[in-house]
Design an enzyme around this catalytic site. Structure first.
Site, PDB file in Angstrom:
ATOM      1  N   LEU A  27       0.859  -1.312   0.034  1.00  0.00           N
ATOM      2  CA  LEU A  27      -0.004  -0.113   0.151  1.00  0.00           C
ATOM      3  C   LEU A  27       0.918   1.169  -0.090  1.00  0.00           C
ATOM      4  CD1 LEU A  27      -2.630  -1.073   2.574  1.00  0.00           C
ATOM      5  CD2 LEU A  27      -3.154  -0.807   0.160  1.00  0.00           C
ATOM      6  N   TYR A 156      -8.931  -2.822  13.819  1.00  0.00           N
ATOM      7  CA  TYR A 156      -8.992  -3.790  15.213  1.00  0.00           C
ATOM      8  C   TYR A 156      -8.181  -2.778  16.289  1.00  0.00           C
ATOM      9  CZ  TYR A 156      -4.678  -5.944  13.280  1.00  0.00           C
ATOM     10  OH  TYR A 156      -3.267  -6.232  12.695  1.00  0.00           O
ATOM     11  N   LYS A 171      -1.264  -0.715  17.206  1.00  0.00           N
ATOM     12  CA  LYS A 171      -2.103   0.483  16.332  1.00  0.00           C
ATOM     13  C   LYS A 171      -3.032   1.131  16.930  1.00  0.00           C
ATOM     14  CE  LYS A 171      -1.005  -1.137  11.993  1.00  0.00           C
ATOM     15  NZ  LYS A 171      -0.476  -0.246  10.858  1.00  0.00           N
ATOM     16  N   GLY A 198      -9.393  -2.013   5.738  1.00  0.00           N
ATOM     17  CA  GLY A 198      -9.947  -3.513   5.737  1.00  0.00           C
ATOM     18  C   GLY A 198      -9.001  -4.356   4.882  1.00  0.00           C
ATOM     19  N   ARG A 208       2.070 -13.215   5.740  1.00  0.00           N
ATOM     20  CA  ARG A 208       2.273 -13.223   7.164  1.00  0.00           C
ATOM     21  C   ARG A 208       0.647 -13.421   8.008  1.00  0.00           C
ATOM     22  NH1 ARG A 208       5.573  -9.658   5.372  1.00  0.00           N
ATOM     23  NH2 ARG A 208       8.002 -10.027   5.885  1.00  0.00           N
TER      24      ARG A 208
HETATM   25  C1  HXC Z   1       5.928 -16.424  16.595  1.00  0.00           C
HETATM   26  C2  HXC Z   1       7.450 -14.955  15.823  1.00  0.00           C
HETATM   27  C3  HXC Z   1       6.960 -15.349  14.492  1.00  0.00           C
HETATM   28  C4  HXC Z   1       6.034 -15.995  14.256  1.00  0.00           C
HETATM   29  C5  HXC Z   1       8.912 -13.968  14.176  1.00  0.00           C
HETATM   30  N1  HXC Z   1       8.703 -14.102  15.460  1.00  0.00           N
HETATM   31  N2  HXC Z   1       7.888 -14.520  13.480  1.00  0.00           N
HETATM   32  N3  HXC Z   1       7.115 -15.488  16.956  1.00  0.00           N
HETATM   33  N4  HXC Z   1       5.511 -16.670  15.348  1.00  0.00           N
HETATM   34  N5  HXC Z   1       5.252 -16.287  13.209  1.00  0.00           N
HETATM   35  C6  HXC Z   1       9.332 -13.712  16.685  1.00  0.00           C
HETATM   36  C7  HXC Z   1      11.015 -14.153  16.362  1.00  0.00           C
HETATM   37  O1  HXC Z   1      11.081 -15.756  17.052  1.00  0.00           O
HETATM   38  C8  HXC Z   1      11.747 -13.224  17.378  1.00  0.00           C
HETATM   39  O2  HXC Z   1      11.674 -13.474  18.585  1.00  0.00           O
HETATM   40  C9  HXC Z   1      10.852 -11.966  17.096  1.00  0.00           C
HETATM   41  O3  HXC Z   1       9.747 -12.277  16.616  1.00  0.00           O
HETATM   42  C10 HXC Z   1      11.645 -11.227  15.866  1.00  0.00           C
HETATM   43  O4  HXC Z   1      11.737 -11.755  14.708  1.00  0.00           O
HETATM   44  P1  HXC Z   1      12.825 -11.593  13.621  1.00  0.00           P
HETATM   45  O5  HXC Z   1      12.382 -12.475  12.566  1.00  0.00           O
HETATM   46  O6  HXC Z   1      14.097 -11.422  14.231  1.00  0.00           O
HETATM   47  O7  HXC Z   1      12.434 -10.096  13.487  1.00  0.00           O
HETATM   48  P2  HXC Z   1      12.665  -9.230  11.961  1.00  0.00           P
HETATM   49  O8  HXC Z   1      13.639  -9.784  11.135  1.00  0.00           O
HETATM   50  O9  HXC Z   1      12.979  -7.910  12.394  1.00  0.00           O
HETATM   51  O10 HXC Z   1      11.207  -9.175  11.194  1.00  0.00           O
HETATM   52  C11 HXC Z   1      10.148  -8.632  11.766  1.00  0.00           C
HETATM   53  C12 HXC Z   1       9.021  -9.408  11.334  1.00  0.00           C
HETATM   54  C13 HXC Z   1       8.757  -9.746   9.887  1.00  0.00           C
HETATM   55  C14 HXC Z   1       7.892  -8.272  11.832  1.00  0.00           C
HETATM   56  C15 HXC Z   1       8.906 -10.632  12.216  1.00  0.00           C
HETATM   57  O11 HXC Z   1       7.644 -10.446   9.728  1.00  0.00           O
HETATM   58  C16 HXC Z   1       8.857  -8.488   8.955  1.00  0.00           C
HETATM   59  O12 HXC Z   1       9.745  -8.065   8.515  1.00  0.00           O
HETATM   60  N6  HXC Z   1       7.731  -7.767   8.628  1.00  0.00           N
HETATM   61  C17 HXC Z   1       7.435  -6.598   7.966  1.00  0.00           C
HETATM   62  C18 HXC Z   1       6.312  -6.349   6.887  1.00  0.00           C
HETATM   63  C19 HXC Z   1       5.046  -6.828   7.476  1.00  0.00           C
HETATM   64  O13 HXC Z   1       5.076  -7.482   8.569  1.00  0.00           O
HETATM   65  N7  HXC Z   1       4.208  -6.731   6.562  1.00  0.00           N
HETATM   66  C20 HXC Z   1       2.774  -6.812   7.207  1.00  0.00           C
HETATM   67  C21 HXC Z   1       2.015  -5.775   7.503  1.00  0.00           C
HETATM   68  S1  HXC Z   1       0.125  -6.134   7.618  1.00  0.00           S
HETATM   69  P3  HXC Z   1      12.774 -14.163  19.526  1.00  0.00           P
HETATM   70  O14 HXC Z   1      12.393 -14.207  20.918  1.00  0.00           O
HETATM   71  O15 HXC Z   1      12.586 -15.748  19.181  1.00  0.00           O
HETATM   72  O16 HXC Z   1      13.944 -13.871  19.144  1.00  0.00           O
HETATM   73  C22 HXC Z   1      -0.564  -5.601   8.593  1.00  0.00           C
HETATM   74  C23 HXC Z   1      -1.990  -5.606   8.526  1.00  0.00           C
HETATM   75  C24 HXC Z   1      -2.820  -5.329   9.538  1.00  0.00           C
HETATM   76  O17 HXC Z   1       0.003  -4.791   9.657  1.00  0.00           O
HETATM   77  C25 HXC Z   1      -4.567  -5.486   9.229  1.00  0.00           C
HETATM   78  C26 HXC Z   1      -4.840  -6.672   8.303  1.00  0.00           C
HETATM   79  C27 HXC Z   1      -6.334  -6.687   8.260  1.00  0.00           C
HETATM   80  P1  NAP Z   2       3.936  -4.304   3.373  1.00  0.00           P
HETATM   81  O1  NAP Z   2       3.864  -4.183   2.067  1.00  0.00           O
HETATM   82  O2  NAP Z   2       4.435  -5.361   4.134  1.00  0.00           O
HETATM   83  O3  NAP Z   2       4.408  -2.906   3.984  1.00  0.00           O
HETATM   84  C1  NAP Z   2       4.977  -2.839   5.394  1.00  0.00           C
HETATM   85  C2  NAP Z   2       6.121  -2.012   4.952  1.00  0.00           C
HETATM   86  O4  NAP Z   2       6.923  -1.800   6.142  1.00  0.00           O
HETATM   87  C3  NAP Z   2       7.246  -2.814   4.003  1.00  0.00           C
HETATM   88  O5  NAP Z   2       7.388  -2.098   2.972  1.00  0.00           O
HETATM   89  C4  NAP Z   2       8.454  -2.962   5.091  1.00  0.00           C
HETATM   90  O6  NAP Z   2       9.689  -2.530   4.279  1.00  0.00           O
HETATM   91  C5  NAP Z   2       8.480  -1.729   5.947  1.00  0.00           C
HETATM   92  N1  NAP Z   2       8.796  -2.051   7.230  1.00  0.00           N
HETATM   93  C6  NAP Z   2       8.629  -2.683   7.953  1.00  0.00           C
HETATM   94  N2  NAP Z   2       9.364  -2.582   9.124  1.00  0.00           N
HETATM   95  C7  NAP Z   2      10.347  -1.653   8.941  1.00  0.00           C
HETATM   96  C8  NAP Z   2      11.236  -0.788   9.856  1.00  0.00           C
HETATM   97  N3  NAP Z   2      11.727  -1.132  10.885  1.00  0.00           N
HETATM   98  N4  NAP Z   2      11.472   0.417   9.156  1.00  0.00           N
HETATM   99  C9  NAP Z   2      11.076   0.867   7.971  1.00  0.00           C
HETATM  100  N5  NAP Z   2      10.255   0.233   7.241  1.00  0.00           N
HETATM  101  C10 NAP Z   2       9.750  -0.995   7.709  1.00  0.00           C
HETATM  102  O7  NAP Z   2       2.474  -4.379   3.865  1.00  0.00           O
HETATM  103  P2  NAP Z   2       1.144  -3.589   3.415  1.00  0.00           P
HETATM  104  O8  NAP Z   2      -0.234  -4.597   3.532  1.00  0.00           O
HETATM  105  O9  NAP Z   2       1.466  -2.573   2.131  1.00  0.00           O
HETATM  106  O10 NAP Z   2       0.887  -2.710   4.684  1.00  0.00           O
HETATM  107  C11 NAP Z   2       1.101  -1.225   4.831  1.00  0.00           C
HETATM  108  C12 NAP Z   2       0.145  -0.523   5.888  1.00  0.00           C
HETATM  109  O11 NAP Z   2      -1.024  -1.121   5.712  1.00  0.00           O
HETATM  110  C13 NAP Z   2       0.627  -1.171   7.399  1.00  0.00           C
HETATM  111  O12 NAP Z   2       0.737  -0.055   8.298  1.00  0.00           O
HETATM  112  C14 NAP Z   2      -0.403  -2.221   7.729  1.00  0.00           C
HETATM  113  O13 NAP Z   2      -0.461  -2.441   8.862  1.00  0.00           O
HETATM  114  C15 NAP Z   2      -1.535  -1.432   7.078  1.00  0.00           C
HETATM  115  N6  NAP Z   2      -2.811  -2.252   6.611  1.00  0.00           N
HETATM  116  C16 NAP Z   2      -2.747  -3.139   5.684  1.00  0.00           C
HETATM  117  C17 NAP Z   2      -3.927  -3.927   5.564  1.00  0.00           C
HETATM  118  C18 NAP Z   2      -4.009  -4.914   4.398  1.00  0.00           C
HETATM  119  O14 NAP Z   2      -4.876  -5.463   4.250  1.00  0.00           O
HETATM  120  N7  NAP Z   2      -2.983  -4.991   3.399  1.00  0.00           N
HETATM  121  C19 NAP Z   2      -5.036  -3.857   6.481  1.00  0.00           C
HETATM  122  C20 NAP Z   2      -4.900  -3.126   7.336  1.00  0.00           C
HETATM  123  C21 NAP Z   2      -3.871  -2.204   7.786  1.00  0.00           C
HETATM  124  P3  NAP Z   2      11.140  -3.561   4.838  1.00  0.00           P
HETATM  125  O15 NAP Z   2      10.642  -4.876   5.082  1.00  0.00           O
HETATM  126  O16 NAP Z   2      12.097  -3.333   3.433  1.00  0.00           O
HETATM  127  O17 NAP Z   2      11.561  -2.563   5.911  1.00  0.00           O
END
Ligand code: HXC
Ligand code: NAP
Length: 293
Positions: A27, A156, A171, A198, A208
């Site tokens: 997004l 949420y 959030k 949503g 994820r």
């Molecule tokens: C349990 C977990 C886990 C899992 C990670 N951990 N994944 N625990 N179940 N599935 C734990 C790890 O074991 C570790 O704890 C700690 O979390 C940190 O994990 P790392 O892998 O070392 O962290 P990192 O490499 O920094 O990665 C961060 C991350 C990863 C959040 C875990 O998923 C990421 O980079 N995400 C960025 C993008 C993202 O998440 N996008 C989605 C946004 S969607 P320990 O104790 O073992 O060290 C969104 C939508 C909301 O927000 C609404 C939808 C409708």
């Molecule tokens: P996404 O593509 O995974 O976006 C998350 C972004 O955050 C990635 O570009 C990631 O890039 C960046 N990020 C994560 N950790 C970071 C850090 N420590 N520093 C800087 N950047 C970081 O997922 P998305 O669905 O587009 O989500 C965008 C936003 O919408 C989020 O706030 C999410 O909660 C919200 N949202 C999404 C949905 C949905 O249905 N998709 C619903 C409700 C809310 P890097 O990994 O390169 O850092």
């Protein structure tokens, strides 16, 4: 409709600079594209410079706009200070900050370590705080006004949700920050608003939150009264409005864009939609028959 269908005219954000955290993917990338299409300069940030550079190249080729990719972990306030300096150096100022970066994954809470909570709260809440503080202090120190902060939260944030508890806590904090600063910083000419989306398909979220067979098992579209998921241009158009001067009197609000999803979950009798139309005859008969009982 596509990202080319901009709600605002092509020069609506001309000479304005927008910073989007997490702007290389999902997004954030879609918002960047739309802001560029209506004239903004855009800075996209995340932890992965390669992804940002690729996105910047593709978006500037597609739109002819200026895109600055900056590596910045929003958890690290020194990175964020460098981000502010780079944006000011390149574009002279920044007019809007979109706090979009997030981390999330589904898990039963009893399986989580403190570090798992820390990482999500660090990205979502502390990251939003770090960027808000850095840009806010800069604007206030310079006496610059007419600024917009837009936080991407979720529905949420106010209901809470099992299985994504760190994200729900973070959030909710972002929502509190939005409303608090809308009041406190209005005197500096800084507005704060939020969008609560949503389901909008993105790889980051789907990998994820709905991995493997979960997507088929729990159809997200079926949860939505409008019967479908969101399209990126719908959210990007809303975001364009909220960071533009057209929304100059909107401050402290959270706009839900979810096709009615969360209200359906909240409504006591929403599940009655599963009843076939012909069954309503016998149900009505039974209900009418209860008269006087
Ligand atoms: C349990 C977990 C886990 C899992 C990670 N951990 N994944 N625990 N179940 N599935 C734990 C790890 O074991 C570790 O704890 C700690 O979390 C940190 O994990 P790392 O892998 O070392 O962290 P990192 O490499 O920094 O990665 C961060 C991350 C990863 C959040 C875990 O998923 C990421 O980079 N995400 C960025 C993008 C993202 O998440 N996008 C989605 C946004 S969607 P320990 O104790 O073992 O060290 C969104 C939508 C909301 O927000 C609404 C939808 C409708
Ligand atoms: P996404 O593509 O995974 O976006 C998350 C972004 O955050 C990635 O570009 C990631 O890039 C960046 N990020 C994560 N950790 C970071 C850090 N420590 N520093 C800087 N950047 C970081 O997922 P998305 O669905 O587009 O989500 C965008 C936003 O919408 C989020 O706030 C999410 O909660 C919200 N949202 C999404 C949905 C949905 O249905 N998709 C619903 C409700 C809310 P890097 O990994 O390169 O850092």
């Amino acid at each position: 409709m596509s990202m080319q269908n901009t709600m605002l005219r092509a020069d609506a954000l001309k000479d304005r600079t927008v910073v989007i955290t997490g702007g290389g993917t999902g997004l954030g990338r879609s918002m960047a594209e739309m802001f560029l299409r209506i004239g903004a300069n855009v800075c996209i940030t995340s932890r992965k410079l390669e992804t940002l550079q690729k996105t910047a190249k593709e978006l500037s080729e597609a739109t002819g706009g200026q895109v600055l990719p900056i590596e910045c972990d929003v958890r690290n306030h020194l990175d964020v200070d460098r981000l502010v300096a780079s944006v000011v150096e390149r574009f002279g100022s920044c007019d809007a900050l979109v706090n979009n970066a997030a981390g999330n994954f589904i898990s039963p809470t009893e399986r989580l370590s403190p570090k798992a909570f820390e990482v999500i709260i660090g990205i979502v809440l502390q990251g939003t705080v770090n960027c808000t503080l850095a840009f806010g202090k800069h604007w206030i120190a310079k006496g610059e006004r007419d600024k917009a902060i837009l936080n991407i939260t979720t529905t949420y944030a106010w209901t809470g949700s099992g299985y994504v508890v760190p994200s729900a806590c973070a959030k909710a904090g972002v929502l509190a920050l939005t409303r608090s600063l809308a009041v406190e910083w209005a005197k500096f000419g800084i507005r704060s608003n939020a969008i609560a989306p949503g389901p909008f398909p993105t790889k980051g979220a789907w990998d994820r939150l709905m991995p493997g067979e979960l997507m088929e098992k729990f159809s997200l579209a079926k949860r939505v009264p409008l019967g479908r998921m969101g399209e990126h241009h719908e959210l990007a158009n809303l975001a364009s409005y909220l960071i533009s001067p057209f929304s100059a009197y909107v401050n402290g609000d959270v706009i839900t864009i979810d096709g009615g999803e969360w209200l359906k979950g909240a409504g006591q009798f929403s599940q009655l939609e599963a009843i076939e139309p012909e069954m309503w005859d016998s149900i009505e008969k039974a209900v009418r028959g209860a008269k006087g009982s």
